[in-house]
Design a protein around this motif. Structure first.
Motif, PDB file in Angstrom:
ATOM      1  N   GLN A 293      42.556  38.661  42.063  1.00  0.00           N
ATOM      2  CA  GLN A 293      41.964  38.836  43.386  1.00  0.00           C
ATOM      3  C   GLN A 293      41.566  40.293  43.568  1.00  0.00           C
ATOM      4  O   GLN A 293      42.347  41.199  43.256  1.00  0.00           O
ATOM      5  CB  GLN A 293      42.931  38.416  44.477  1.00  0.00           C
TER       6      GLN A 293
ATOM      7  N   ASN B 230      37.888  36.082  43.749  1.00  0.00           N
ATOM      8  CA  ASN B 230      38.832  35.702  42.705  1.00  0.00           C
ATOM      9  C   ASN B 230      38.058  35.565  41.398  1.00  0.00           C
ATOM     10  O   ASN B 230      37.213  34.693  41.267  1.00  0.00           O
ATOM     11  CB  ASN B 230      39.516  34.390  43.075  1.00  0.00           C
TER      12      ASN B 230
ATOM     13  N   LYS C 290      44.914  42.695  43.669  1.00  0.00           N
ATOM     14  CA  LYS C 290      46.200  41.998  43.705  1.00  0.00           C
ATOM     15  C   LYS C 290      46.481  41.593  42.260  1.00  0.00           C
ATOM     16  O   LYS C 290      45.831  40.696  41.716  1.00  0.00           O
ATOM     17  CB  LYS C 290      46.141  40.772  44.604  1.00  0.00           C
TER      18      LYS C 290
ATOM     19  N   TRP D  52      38.749  37.898  49.938  1.00  0.00           N
ATOM     20  CA  TRP D  52      39.025  38.368  48.591  1.00  0.00           C
ATOM     21  C   TRP D  52      38.234  37.534  47.595  1.00  0.00           C
ATOM     22  O   TRP D  52      38.159  36.325  47.726  1.00  0.00           O
ATOM     23  CB  TRP D  52      40.510  38.230  48.287  1.00  0.00           C
TER      24      TRP D  52
END
Length: 146
Positions: free
Chosen positions: A42, A37, A105, A35
């Motif tokens: 994320q 960031n 996310k 992932w």
């Protein structure tokens, strides 16, 4: 200096081995992709190939998804500038999507998603629930045919 002549069969075998190695290396790097960031958000953006889908499946749970398409046929787009704002974010977060599918996310809340491609802009909203779902909210942003 003398060069050794390689036969056609040996040349084809060498080319096949090199091609196979390139496929294995690229699939391996996708399968281990992590992932990204960006300013605390994320995101995992990828393509639609079998390797990309496997990488996305192994990436873990997301609570929102954005799909980027073009035209009536819904062709996939990459290199789209995405900006997510609102919800639980203190400031807008932007990144360049390397593929047409982005898993996100995000904290629970209502988010505005802006996408810009080739001078065109599309906007939509994502409502991220406080409880993780097996079917996260998704947003499809469609652009004119290239």
């Amino acid at each position: 200096m003398r060069h050794k002549q390689i036969s056609g069969t040996a040349n084809r075998r060498a080319l096949a081995k090199a091609s196979l190695l390139a496929i294995v290396v690229s699939a391996s790097s996708l399968a281990h992709a992590e992932w990204a960031n960006t300013q605390g958000v994320q995101h995992f953006c990828s393509g639609v190939s079998l390797e990309s889908r496997d990488a996305m499946s192994s990436a873990g749970a997301a609570n929102a998804k954005v799909m980027l398409t073009a035209g009536k046929e819904g062709g996939y787009l990459s290199d789209v500038q995405l900006t997510v704002s609102g919800g639980g974010l203190t400031q807008p977060v932007s990144w360049q999507s390397p593929g047409p599918i982005c898993l996100l996310k995000l904290p629970a809340g209502r988010y505005k998603v802006d996408a810009e491609f080739d001078g065109e802009r599309r906007t939509g909203t994502l409502n991220v629930p406080p409880v993780q779902s097996s079917n996260p909210p998704s947003l499809m942003l469609n652009f004119p045919e290239e």
